[in-house]
Write an enzyme that holds these catalytic residues in place. Structure first.
Site, mmCIF file in Angstrom:
data_model
loop_
_atom_site.group_PDB
_atom_site.id
_atom_site.type_symbol
_atom_site.label_atom_id
_atom_site.label_comp_id
_atom_site.label_asym_id
_atom_site.label_seq_id
_atom_site.Cartn_x
_atom_site.Cartn_y
_atom_site.Cartn_z
ATOM 1 N N LYS A 298 -6.054 -0.025 87.931
ATOM 2 C CA LYS A 298 -6.097 -1.472 86.795
ATOM 3 C C LYS A 298 -6.603 -2.937 87.490
ATOM 4 O O LYS A 298 -8.029 -3.097 86.980
ATOM 5 C CB LYS A 298 -5.186 -1.862 86.176
ATOM 6 N N TYR B 282 -1.402 2.751 89.402
ATOM 7 C CA TYR B 282 -1.345 2.504 88.362
ATOM 8 C C TYR B 282 -1.730 1.209 88.363
ATOM 9 O O TYR B 282 -2.707 0.979 87.757
ATOM 10 C CB TYR B 282 -0.007 2.110 87.774
HETATM 11 N N1 LIG Z 1 1.419 1.034 76.218
HETATM 12 C C1 LIG Z 1 1.293 -0.215 77.338
HETATM 13 O O1 LIG Z 1 1.650 -0.477 77.305
HETATM 14 C C2 LIG Z 1 0.119 -0.042 77.988
HETATM 15 C C3 LIG Z 1 -0.222 -1.447 78.610
HETATM 16 C C4 LIG Z 1 -1.588 -1.653 79.539
HETATM 17 C C5 LIG Z 1 -2.470 -0.772 79.895
HETATM 18 N N2 LIG Z 1 -2.066 0.298 78.512
HETATM 19 C C6 LIG Z 1 -3.200 1.628 78.506
HETATM 20 O O2 LIG Z 1 -3.970 1.433 77.266
HETATM 21 C C7 LIG Z 1 -4.218 3.296 77.691
HETATM 22 C C8 LIG Z 1 -3.262 3.652 76.211
HETATM 23 O O3 LIG Z 1 -2.040 3.934 76.472
HETATM 24 P P1 LIG Z 1 -0.863 4.106 75.409
HETATM 25 O O4 LIG Z 1 -0.024 3.466 75.720
HETATM 26 O O5 LIG Z 1 -1.424 4.191 74.770
HETATM 27 O O6 LIG Z 1 -0.546 5.823 75.458
HETATM 28 P P2 LIG Z 1 -0.494 6.727 75.582
HETATM 29 O O7 LIG Z 1 -0.154 8.160 76.221
HETATM 30 O O8 LIG Z 1 0.071 6.830 73.387
HETATM 31 O O9 LIG Z 1 -1.872 7.584 74.827
HETATM 32 C C9 LIG Z 1 -2.722 7.774 75.710
HETATM 33 C C10 LIG Z 1 -3.638 8.939 75.525
HETATM 34 O O10 LIG Z 1 -4.204 9.709 76.864
HETATM 35 C C11 LIG Z 1 -4.727 10.820 76.546
HETATM 36 N N3 LIG Z 1 -5.216 11.037 78.276
HETATM 37 C C12 LIG Z 1 -3.966 11.184 79.475
HETATM 38 N N4 LIG Z 1 -4.852 11.836 80.416
HETATM 39 C C13 LIG Z 1 -5.868 11.394 79.813
HETATM 40 C C14 LIG Z 1 -7.352 12.633 79.996
HETATM 41 N N5 LIG Z 1 -7.141 12.996 82.033
HETATM 42 N N6 LIG Z 1 -8.289 12.932 79.834
HETATM 43 C C15 LIG Z 1 -8.224 12.382 78.475
HETATM 44 N N7 LIG Z 1 -6.971 12.082 77.752
HETATM 45 C C16 LIG Z 1 -5.852 11.859 78.465
HETATM 46 C C17 LIG Z 1 -3.066 11.196 76.345
HETATM 47 O O11 LIG Z 1 -3.056 12.806 76.004
HETATM 48 C C18 LIG Z 1 -2.641 10.460 75.169
HETATM 49 O O12 LIG Z 1 -3.462 10.813 74.076
HETATM 50 C C19 LIG Z 1 -3.760 3.746 79.454
HETATM 51 O O13 LIG Z 1 -4.918 2.963 79.924
HETATM 52 C C20 LIG Z 1 -2.648 2.418 79.402
HETATM 53 O O14 LIG Z 1 -3.039 2.445 80.674
HETATM 54 C C21 LIG Z 1 -0.703 0.353 78.431
#
Ligand SMILES: NC(=O)c1ccc[n+]([C@@H]2O[C@H](COP(=O)([O-])OP(=O)(O)OC[C@H]3O[C@@H](n4cnc5c(N)ncnc54)[C@H](O)[C@@H]3O)[C@@H](O)[C@H]2O)c1
Length: 248
Positions: free
Chosen positions: A154, A150
């Site tokens: 990133k 991860y």
């Molecule tokens: N939540 C956090 O704290 C956080 C922090 C930093 C970065 N992020 C990044 O933000 C983004 C969203 O995270 P989130 O927390 O909202 O997650 P989440 O799990 O709530 O949503 C992610 C969505 O992506 C979809 N997904 C996963 N793999 C996929 C694929 N191969 N193809 C198509 N869709 C796919 C899932 O079905 C889901 O609907 C990610 O890139 C994550 O790395 C999240």
């Protein structure tokens, strides 16, 4: 009154849940025309209820992403804003993580944005420019134990956005990373299914200067700025929405 993203034809991967769903919702409220791709078909109804389009696409599937971008560009009559948001966490140290898991994770988290942007850029050029947004993370600038694939994905995304910003500025295209800290989403909640959940939650909260998790809407507000013409001189940057996590 018109919205800040009036008429902007936008693609969002991973837009079925969490941060990206909040981005889809806010973009539609701001007048954008939004098309979401997500792995989870159960989220179609929620996206369509917002007024968005929905397709089941795996962000790691090169041919699938290319076909989706082509179909949506045709259906929307062009593209203006692309959000590479699909992602998932994989928690394993280097001895536990298999090479196959590394490859599969990278295919979604780093190759996925490259393939998405590569397919979309010609359409943005045809539209006279646009905005590329990559969902980075506070972990694009810091390490975290057991986030073996991860964290590099990133970090790599930051580099990708910088290079895209340089190469396509001449075409009116801006490219930026949007970097959340710990945000209260299903992805984060899933990790709390452990015996020491209270301790873990307290640790995450203490990572921000406000001693709380961020909200998906707070990240979506950053996405609106990066997608809108208000950020016309912002490119190659990383907008931190992390409550100060990386400032300490
Ligand atoms: N939540 C956090 O704290 C956080 C922090 C930093 C970065 N992020 C990044 O933000 C983004 C969203 O995270 P989130 O927390 O909202 O997650 P989440 O799990 O709530 O949503 C992610 C969505 O992506 C979809 N997904 C996963 N793999 C996929 C694929 N191969 N193809 C198509 N869709 C796919 C899932 O079905 C889901 O609907 C990610 O890139 C994550 O790395 C999240």
């Amino acid at each position: 009154m018109t919205g800040r993203l009036e008429g902007k034809r936008t693609l969002i991967t991973g837009g079925g849940s969490g941060i990206n769903f909040a981005i889809a919702k806010r973009f539609i409220e701001e007048g954008a025309i939004v098309s979401v791709a997500d792995l989870n078909p159960e989220r179609a109804q929620a996206v369509e209820a917002l007024g968005g389009r929905f397709a089941v696409v795996d962000a790691g599937d090169v041919a699938g992403v290319e076909a989706w971008v082509a179909a949506e560009a045709e259906a929307l009559g062009g593209l203006d804003v692309i959000v590479a948001g699909a992602g998932y966490e994989l928690v394993a140290n280097a001895l536990e993580l298999t090479v196959e898991q590394w490859d599969a994770h990278m295919a979604v988290m780093l190759r996925g944005p490259f393939v998405l942007f590569k397919a979309a850029i010609p359409h943005l050029i045809a539209a006279g420019g646009g905005s590329l947004i990559g969902l980075g993370s506070n972990l694009a600038f810091a390490g975290l134990n057991n986030f073996t694939s991860y964290v590099p994905a990133k970090h790599g995304l930051i580099g990708l956005m910088r290079v895209l910003a340089m190469d396509f500025a001449k075409d009116g295209i801006r490219a930026n990373a949007l970097c959340p800290g710990v945000i209260d989403t299903p992805l984060v909640r899933r990790q709390l299914d452990v015996p020491n959940a209270d301790e873990l939650l307290a640790l995450w909260k203490s990572g921000s200067f406000f001693n709380r998790l961020g909200k998906p809407e707070e990240v979506a507000a950053g996405a609106v700025f990066l997608a809108s013409d208000e950020s016309s001189f912002v490119t190659g940057s990383a907008l931190m929405v992390d409550g100060g996590y990386t400032a300490q």
